[in-house]
Design a protein around this motif. Structure first.
Motif, mmCIF file in Angstrom:
data_model
loop_
_atom_site.group_PDB
_atom_site.id
_atom_site.type_symbol
_atom_site.label_atom_id
_atom_site.label_comp_id
_atom_site.label_asym_id
_atom_site.label_seq_id
_atom_site.Cartn_x
_atom_site.Cartn_y
_atom_site.Cartn_z
ATOM 1 N N ILE A 59 39.614 55.294 45.453
ATOM 2 C CA ILE A 59 38.814 54.413 46.308
ATOM 3 C C ILE A 59 39.506 53.065 46.311
ATOM 4 C CG2 ILE A 59 36.606 53.213 46.617
ATOM 5 C CD1 ILE A 59 35.268 55.576 45.217
ATOM 6 N N GLY A 60 39.871 52.597 47.482
ATOM 7 C CA GLY A 60 40.466 51.270 47.611
ATOM 8 C C GLY A 60 41.944 51.226 47.277
ATOM 9 N N TYR A 61 42.384 50.029 46.912
ATOM 10 C CA TYR A 61 43.796 49.761 46.683
ATOM 11 C C TYR A 61 43.956 48.848 45.471
ATOM 12 C CZ TYR A 61 43.309 50.769 51.647
ATOM 13 O OH TYR A 61 42.959 51.343 52.837
ATOM 14 N N ARG A 62 45.210 48.697 45.045
ATOM 15 C CA ARG A 62 45.564 47.679 44.061
ATOM 16 C C ARG A 62 46.984 47.225 44.395
ATOM 17 N NH1 ARG A 62 45.956 51.673 39.032
ATOM 18 N NH2 ARG A 62 47.861 52.754 39.627
ATOM 19 N N LEU A 63 47.337 46.066 43.861
ATOM 20 C CA LEU A 63 48.702 45.601 44.029
ATOM 21 C C LEU A 63 49.610 46.381 43.098
ATOM 22 C CD1 LEU A 63 48.476 41.696 44.165
ATOM 23 C CD2 LEU A 63 48.536 43.311 46.061
ATOM 24 N N SER A 64 50.801 46.652 43.554
ATOM 25 C CA SER A 64 51.828 47.219 42.682
ATOM 26 C C SER A 64 52.431 46.054 41.897
ATOM 27 C CB SER A 64 52.906 47.885 43.531
ATOM 28 O OG SER A 64 53.618 46.889 44.260
ATOM 29 N N PRO A 65 53.216 46.331 40.869
ATOM 30 C CA PRO A 65 53.907 45.230 40.184
ATOM 31 C C PRO A 65 54.742 44.393 41.160
ATOM 32 C CG PRO A 65 54.035 47.216 38.864
ATOM 33 C CD PRO A 65 53.426 47.612 40.190
ATOM 34 N N ARG A 66 55.362 45.037 42.113
ATOM 35 C CA ARG A 66 56.146 44.330 43.134
ATOM 36 C C ARG A 66 55.247 43.421 43.966
ATOM 37 N NH1 ARG A 66 60.948 46.474 46.346
ATOM 38 N NH2 ARG A 66 60.845 45.540 48.410
ATOM 39 N N GLY A 67 54.074 43.936 44.363
ATOM 40 C CA GLY A 67 53.133 43.133 45.142
ATOM 41 C C GLY A 67 52.627 41.940 44.349
ATOM 42 N N ALA A 68 52.339 42.152 43.067
ATOM 43 C CA ALA A 68 51.875 41.045 42.215
ATOM 44 C C ALA A 68 52.964 39.979 42.085
ATOM 45 C CB ALA A 68 51.466 41.575 40.847
ATOM 46 N N ALA A 69 54.232 40.417 41.959
ATOM 47 C CA ALA A 69 55.340 39.465 41.854
ATOM 48 C C ALA A 69 55.504 38.669 43.144
ATOM 49 C CB ALA A 69 56.630 40.203 41.503
ATOM 50 N N VAL A 70 55.366 39.339 44.275
ATOM 51 C CA VAL A 70 55.482 38.650 45.567
ATOM 52 C C VAL A 70 54.373 37.611 45.709
ATOM 53 C CG1 VAL A 70 55.168 38.972 48.069
ATOM 54 C CG2 VAL A 70 56.712 40.469 46.784
ATOM 55 N N LEU A 71 53.165 37.998 45.378
ATOM 56 C CA LEU A 71 52.038 37.070 45.495
ATOM 57 C C LEU A 71 52.215 35.889 44.553
ATOM 58 C CD1 LEU A 71 49.505 36.762 47.163
ATOM 59 C CD2 LEU A 71 48.268 38.071 45.444
ATOM 60 N N ALA A 72 52.648 36.135 43.328
ATOM 61 C CA ALA A 72 52.881 35.046 42.367
ATOM 62 C C ALA A 72 53.985 34.114 42.869
ATOM 63 C CB ALA A 72 53.247 35.623 41.002
ATOM 64 N N ARG A 73 55.046 34.674 43.428
ATOM 65 C CA ARG A 73 56.136 33.849 43.957
ATOM 66 C C ARG A 73 55.660 32.999 45.125
ATOM 67 N NH1 ARG A 73 59.248 37.643 45.278
ATOM 68 N NH2 ARG A 73 59.196 37.439 47.531
ATOM 69 N N ARG A 74 54.804 33.570 45.971
ATOM 70 C CA ARG A 74 54.271 32.805 47.114
ATOM 71 C C ARG A 74 53.394 31.646 46.658
ATOM 72 N NH1 ARG A 74 52.280 36.333 52.193
ATOM 73 N NH2 ARG A 74 54.301 36.482 53.200
ATOM 74 N N ARG A 75 52.703 31.841 45.551
ATOM 75 C CA ARG A 75 51.832 30.779 45.034
ATOM 76 C C ARG A 75 52.638 29.675 44.355
ATOM 77 N NH1 ARG A 75 47.675 35.157 42.815
ATOM 78 N NH2 ARG A 75 46.317 35.258 44.635
ATOM 79 N N GLY A 76 53.825 30.004 43.912
ATOM 80 C CA GLY A 76 54.688 29.024 43.255
ATOM 81 C C GLY A 76 54.361 28.914 41.779
ATOM 82 N N PRO A 77 55.156 28.078 41.055
ATOM 83 C CA PRO A 77 54.940 27.938 39.612
ATOM 84 C C PRO A 77 53.622 27.237 39.322
ATOM 85 C CG PRO A 77 56.656 26.428 40.405
ATOM 86 C CD PRO A 77 56.260 27.302 41.561
ATOM 87 N N ILE A 78 53.037 27.626 38.214
ATOM 88 C CA ILE A 78 51.783 26.999 37.779
ATOM 89 C C ILE A 78 52.138 25.759 36.976
ATOM 90 C CG2 ILE A 78 49.715 27.287 36.371
ATOM 91 C CD1 ILE A 78 49.884 30.300 36.994
ATOM 92 N N ALA A 79 51.598 24.634 37.388
ATOM 93 C CA ALA A 79 51.886 23.365 36.701
ATOM 94 C C ALA A 79 51.178 23.334 35.353
ATOM 95 C CB ALA A 79 51.427 22.202 37.559
ATOM 96 N N SER A 80 51.896 22.871 34.331
ATOM 97 C CA SER A 80 51.273 22.765 33.013
ATOM 98 C C SER A 80 50.590 21.418 32.886
ATOM 99 C CB SER A 80 52.314 22.955 31.921
ATOM 100 O OG SER A 80 53.337 21.994 32.069
ATOM 101 N N ALA A 81 49.513 21.373 32.103
ATOM 102 C CA ALA A 81 48.704 20.152 31.992
ATOM 103 C C ALA A 81 49.284 19.188 30.990
ATOM 104 C CB ALA A 81 47.289 20.503 31.589
#
Length: 190
Positions: free
Chosen positions: A168-190
Motif C-alpha cells: 500500500i503506497g510508496y516510500r523513497l528509495s535510498p537514491r530518492g532520499a539522497a536526491v531530496l536531501a541534496r535539494r534541501r541543501g546542507p543543514i546549518a549547525s547552531a
C-alpha cells in the motif's frame, strides 16, 4: 498487461511462456518489454487467434486444457483474442538504481525535464517521504490531483529509481532520499 503473481513466478521459472488476452487493441507489442513485480519480461510475439486454441498453447499458458482456458476467458472483456509469447528477461533495472546516488547531475537533468511544465517532483518526493505507505488517493488529494495523474507522476520517479512501491503506497528509495536531501541543501549547525 496485468499478470497474476503465480503466473509471473511460472514465467520466471520457465514453466509458462504464453498468455491469452481479449483486447480491442494490444497493450504490448512484439519486441517490447513489460516491467513486472518479478522483473522484466521480453514480449516475443503478439498474435491474433483466428481459430481454435491449440492444446499445446493452452498448456504453455498454464491451463490443463483448452476447455479450462475457455472457462477462464468466459465473462471477460470483449475484443479479439490474442496470444502473447514472452520470457523472463532479467531483474528490474530500477532496483539497482534505487541504491545508487552517484549520478547526481543526470538525476537533476531528468528531474528538470519532468518539471519543465511546472515543478512537481520535489513536492511528490517530499510527500512520499513524509507519508510512506499512505494510499495513493490520500497523497493525490493532498496535492489536489486526480489519483491517476498522481500515480503517473510516481511511476516517472520510480523509473529514475527514486521511489519504491509498497503493498500500500510508496516510500523513497535510498537514491530518492539522497536526491531530496541534496535539494534541501546542507543543514546549518547552531
Amino acid at each position: 498487461m496485468l499478470l497474476k503473481a503465480a503466473d509471473l513466478e511460472n514465467i520466471k521459472a520457465g514453466r509458462i511462456d504464453t498468455a491469452f488476452r481479449r483486447w480491442s487493441r494490444p497493450t504490448v507489442k512484439a519486441g517490447g518489454t513489460l516491467m513486472t513485480a518479478i522483473g522484466v519480461l521480453a514480449i516475443e510475439a503478439v498474435d491474433i487467434v483466428d481459430g481454435e486454441v491449440a492444446p499445446e498453447d493452452a498448456r504453455r499458458a498454464g491451463f490443463d486444457s483448452v476447455a479450462a482456458l475457455r472457462r477462464w476467458l468466459e465473462g471477460g472483456r470483449p475484443g479479439q483474442l490474442y496470444r502473447i509469447r514472452m520470457r523472463y528477461a532479467g531483474a528490474d533495472p530500477r532496483i539497482a538504481l534505487r541504491a545508487s546516488a552517484g549520478d547526481a547531475e543526470e538525476i537533476d537533468k531528468a528531474l528538470a525535464r519532468l518539471d519543465a511544465r511546472g515543478a512537481w517532483t520535489g513536492e511528490v518526493l517530499a510527500l512520499i517521504e513524509a507519508h510512506p505507505g499512505r494510499v495513493a488517493q490520500a497523497l493525490a488529494d493532498e496535492m489536489g490531483l486526480d489519483k491517476l495523474k498522481f500515480k503517473a507522476r510516481v511511476r516517472q520517479l520510480k523509473a529514475l529509481g527514486l521511489t519504491e512501491s509498497l503493498e500500500i503506497g510508496y516510500r523513497l528509495s535510498p537514491r530518492g532520499a539522497a536526491v531530496l536531501a541534496r535539494r534541501r541543501g546542507p543543514i546549518a549547525s547552531a
